[in-house]
Write a protein that holds these residues in place. Structure first.
Motif: not given
Ligand code: GRF
Length: 195
Positions: A18-23, A92-93, A113-115, A176, A179
Protein backbone atom coordinates in the motif's frame (compact mmCIF):
# COMPACT_ATOMS: atom_id res chain seq x y z
CA UNK A 1 27.54 -4.09 -7.84
CA UNK A 2 27.78 -0.48 -6.65
CA UNK A 3 30.51 0.44 -4.27
CA UNK A 4 30.55 2.95 -1.47
CA UNK A 5 33.84 3.85 0.13
CA UNK A 6 35.36 0.70 -1.24
CA UNK A 7 32.60 -1.40 0.31
CA UNK A 8 30.14 -3.41 -1.70
CA UNK A 9 26.59 -2.25 -1.13
CA UNK A 10 24.09 -4.82 0.00
CA UNK A 11 21.20 -5.21 -2.37
CA UNK A 12 17.81 -5.20 -0.75
CA UNK A 13 14.29 -5.80 -1.91
CA UNK A 14 11.32 -4.12 -0.19
CA UNK A 15 7.90 -5.77 -0.30
CA UNK A 16 4.84 -3.50 -0.04
CA UNK A 17 1.07 -3.62 -0.48
CA UNK A 18 0.00 0.00 0.00
CA UNK A 19 1.06 3.45 1.14
CA UNK A 20 4.80 2.78 1.34
CA UNK A 21 6.01 5.29 3.94
CA UNK A 22 8.46 2.71 5.28
CA UNK A 23 9.67 2.02 1.74
CA UNK A 24 10.24 5.77 1.36
CA UNK A 25 12.25 5.93 4.55
CA UNK A 26 14.38 2.93 3.51
CA UNK A 27 15.03 4.51 0.09
CA UNK A 28 16.06 7.79 1.74
CA UNK A 29 18.35 5.89 4.06
CA UNK A 30 19.91 4.09 1.11
CA UNK A 31 20.69 7.42 -0.54
CA UNK A 32 22.72 8.73 2.40
CA UNK A 33 26.44 9.20 2.01
CA UNK A 34 28.37 5.97 2.64
CA UNK A 35 25.16 4.00 2.83
CA UNK A 36 25.61 0.25 3.10
CA UNK A 37 22.53 -0.64 1.09
CA UNK A 38 20.84 -0.05 -2.20
CA UNK A 39 17.17 -0.74 -2.85
CA UNK A 40 17.27 -2.83 -5.96
CA UNK A 41 13.81 -4.24 -6.31
CA UNK A 42 10.36 -3.34 -4.97
CA UNK A 43 7.73 -6.07 -4.91
CA UNK A 44 4.02 -5.33 -4.64
CA UNK A 45 1.05 -7.67 -4.66
CA UNK A 46 -1.14 -4.66 -5.39
CA UNK A 47 -0.89 -2.75 -8.64
CA UNK A 48 -2.56 0.26 -7.02
CA UNK A 49 -0.13 0.49 -4.12
CA UNK A 50 0.73 4.17 -3.60
CA UNK A 51 4.20 3.16 -2.50
CA UNK A 52 5.04 2.17 -6.07
CA UNK A 53 5.37 5.88 -6.81
CA UNK A 54 8.45 6.03 -4.58
CA UNK A 55 10.03 3.26 -6.64
CA UNK A 56 9.16 5.06 -9.88
CA UNK A 57 10.44 8.43 -8.64
CA UNK A 58 13.75 6.89 -7.64
CA UNK A 59 14.04 4.75 -10.77
CA UNK A 60 14.02 1.56 -8.75
CA UNK A 61 12.97 -1.64 -10.47
CA UNK A 62 9.55 -2.83 -9.32
CA UNK A 63 7.50 -5.92 -9.87
CA UNK A 64 3.75 -6.24 -9.42
CA UNK A 65 2.83 -9.81 -8.64
CA UNK A 66 -0.57 -11.36 -9.15
CA UNK A 67 -1.23 -13.35 -5.99
CA UNK A 68 -4.21 -15.39 -7.21
CA UNK A 69 -1.99 -18.46 -7.01
CA UNK A 70 0.42 -18.03 -4.14
CA UNK A 71 2.82 -20.73 -5.30
CA UNK A 72 3.20 -19.18 -8.74
CA UNK A 73 3.48 -15.69 -7.25
CA UNK A 74 6.22 -16.72 -4.85
CA UNK A 75 8.17 -18.55 -7.54
CA UNK A 76 8.04 -15.46 -9.71
CA UNK A 77 9.27 -13.32 -6.84
CA UNK A 78 12.07 -15.78 -6.02
CA UNK A 79 13.25 -15.86 -9.63
CA UNK A 80 13.46 -12.07 -9.66
CA UNK A 81 15.18 -11.84 -6.30
CA UNK A 82 17.85 -14.27 -7.49
CA UNK A 83 18.19 -12.45 -10.79
CA UNK A 84 18.82 -9.19 -8.93
CA UNK A 85 21.18 -10.94 -6.48
CA UNK A 86 19.22 -9.63 -3.53
CA UNK A 87 21.06 -9.97 -0.20
CA UNK A 88 18.11 -9.43 2.11
CA UNK A 89 14.43 -8.52 2.15
CA UNK A 90 12.48 -5.88 4.07
CA UNK A 91 8.76 -6.39 4.39
CA UNK A 92 7.07 -3.02 4.77
CA UNK A 93 3.31 -3.30 5.00
CA UNK A 94 3.26 -6.40 2.79
CA UNK A 95 -0.11 -8.02 3.41
CA UNK A 96 0.64 -11.55 2.22
CA UNK A 97 1.98 -14.30 4.42
CA UNK A 98 5.13 -15.89 3.01
CA UNK A 99 5.26 -19.68 2.78
CA UNK A 100 7.77 -21.78 4.72
CA UNK A 101 9.41 -22.68 1.43
CA UNK A 102 9.87 -19.02 0.53
CA UNK A 103 11.23 -18.13 3.96
CA UNK A 104 13.69 -21.04 3.81
CA UNK A 105 15.10 -19.59 0.59
CA UNK A 106 16.04 -16.43 2.49
CA UNK A 107 16.48 -17.88 5.95
CA UNK A 108 17.64 -15.23 8.42
CA UNK A 109 17.46 -12.64 5.64
CA UNK A 110 13.88 -11.32 5.93
CA UNK A 111 12.92 -8.39 8.17
CA UNK A 112 9.45 -7.07 8.94
CA UNK A 113 8.05 -4.05 10.73
CA UNK A 114 5.04 -4.47 12.97
CA UNK A 115 3.07 -1.70 14.71
CA UNK A 116 3.07 -3.12 18.24
CA UNK A 117 5.36 -4.04 21.08
CA UNK A 118 5.85 -7.63 20.02
CA UNK A 119 5.29 -10.27 21.32
CA UNK A 120 2.14 -8.38 22.26
CA UNK A 121 -0.52 -7.76 19.62
CA UNK A 122 0.56 -9.92 16.72
CA UNK A 123 -1.60 -9.76 13.61
CA UNK A 124 -3.92 -7.00 12.41
CA UNK A 125 -5.75 -4.06 14.04
CA UNK A 126 -3.10 -3.56 16.67
CA UNK A 127 -3.95 0.07 17.53
CA UNK A 128 -7.64 -0.70 17.91
CA UNK A 129 -6.87 -3.53 20.32
CA UNK A 130 -4.36 -1.43 22.25
CA UNK A 131 -6.97 1.33 22.76
CA UNK A 132 -9.72 -1.15 23.65
CA UNK A 133 -7.50 -2.80 26.24
CA UNK A 134 -6.56 0.59 27.72
CA UNK A 135 -2.85 -0.18 27.42
CA UNK A 136 -0.54 2.44 28.92
CA UNK A 137 2.19 1.78 26.36
CA UNK A 138 2.48 0.63 22.80
CA UNK A 139 5.18 0.77 20.16
CA UNK A 140 6.62 -0.75 17.03
CA UNK A 141 9.02 -3.55 16.31
CA UNK A 142 11.38 -4.61 13.54
CA UNK A 143 11.89 -8.36 13.70
CA UNK A 144 13.19 -11.30 11.72
CA UNK A 145 10.61 -13.29 9.81
CA UNK A 146 10.18 -16.96 10.59
CA UNK A 147 7.34 -19.31 9.74
CA UNK A 148 5.18 -18.14 12.68
CA UNK A 149 3.34 -14.85 12.24
CA UNK A 150 5.11 -11.84 13.83
CA UNK A 151 7.19 -14.17 15.99
CA UNK A 152 10.82 -13.96 14.79
CA UNK A 153 13.73 -12.54 16.75
CA UNK A 154 13.33 -8.87 17.64
CA UNK A 155 15.93 -6.58 16.10
CA UNK A 156 14.77 -3.19 17.33
CA UNK A 157 11.79 -1.93 19.24
CA UNK A 158 10.54 1.50 20.29
CA UNK A 159 8.05 2.00 23.10
CA UNK A 160 5.74 5.01 23.42
CA UNK A 161 3.06 6.13 25.86
CA UNK A 162 -0.58 5.87 24.89
CA UNK A 163 -1.98 9.33 25.59
CA UNK A 164 -5.32 10.02 27.26
CA UNK A 165 -6.93 11.44 24.14
CA UNK A 166 -5.45 8.90 21.75
CA UNK A 167 -7.74 7.09 19.37
CA UNK A 168 -6.87 4.50 16.75
CA UNK A 169 -6.09 7.11 14.08
CA UNK A 170 -3.98 9.40 16.25
CA UNK A 171 -2.00 6.48 17.56
CA UNK A 172 -1.42 5.10 14.09
CA UNK A 173 -0.18 8.46 12.82
CA UNK A 174 2.19 9.02 15.72
CA UNK A 175 3.55 5.52 15.55
CA UNK A 176 4.00 5.52 11.79
CA UNK A 177 6.47 8.40 12.13
CA UNK A 178 8.41 6.34 14.61
CA UNK A 179 8.24 3.25 12.39
CA UNK A 180 9.75 5.28 9.57
CA UNK A 181 12.57 6.34 11.88
CA UNK A 182 13.36 2.94 13.35
CA UNK A 183 13.39 0.81 10.18
CA UNK A 184 16.77 2.23 9.03
CA UNK A 185 18.17 1.87 12.55
CA UNK A 186 17.10 -1.77 12.60
CA UNK A 187 18.60 -2.39 9.16
CA UNK A 188 21.93 -1.02 10.34
CA UNK A 189 21.82 -3.22 13.41
CA UNK A 190 20.84 -6.26 11.34
CA UNK A 191 23.76 -5.71 8.97
CA UNK A 192 26.24 -5.22 11.81
CA UNK A 193 25.25 -8.36 13.66
CA UNK A 194 24.17 -10.73 10.92
CA UNK A 195 25.93 -10.05 7.65
C1 GRF B 1 2.93 -0.14 8.98
O1 GRF B 1 2.13 0.27 10.05
C2 GRF B 1 3.63 -1.43 9.29
O2 GRF B 1 4.01 -1.54 10.62
C3 GRF B 1 2.59 -2.45 8.97
O3 GRF B 1 1.94 -1.95 7.81
C4 GRF B 1 2.06 -0.53 7.79
C5 GRF B 1 2.70 -0.15 6.48
O4 GRF B 1 2.76 1.23 6.30
N1 GRF B 1 3.17 -3.75 8.79
P1 GRF B 1 3.49 1.86 5.02
O5 GRF B 1 2.88 1.19 3.79
O6 GRF B 1 4.96 1.56 5.14
O7 GRF B 1 3.20 3.32 5.07
Amino acid sequence: MDKSNGKKKLKISVFISGRGTNLKSIINFSKKKNSLIEVNLVISDNKKAKGLNFAKKNKIRFLIVNYKKKNIAENKILTNLKKCKIDFICLAGFMKILSKKFINNYKGKILNIHPSLLPKYKGLNTHKRVIMNKEKFTGCTVHMVNSKLDSGKIIFQKKIKVLKNDNEKKLEKRLLNIENRIYPIAIKKFINFNL
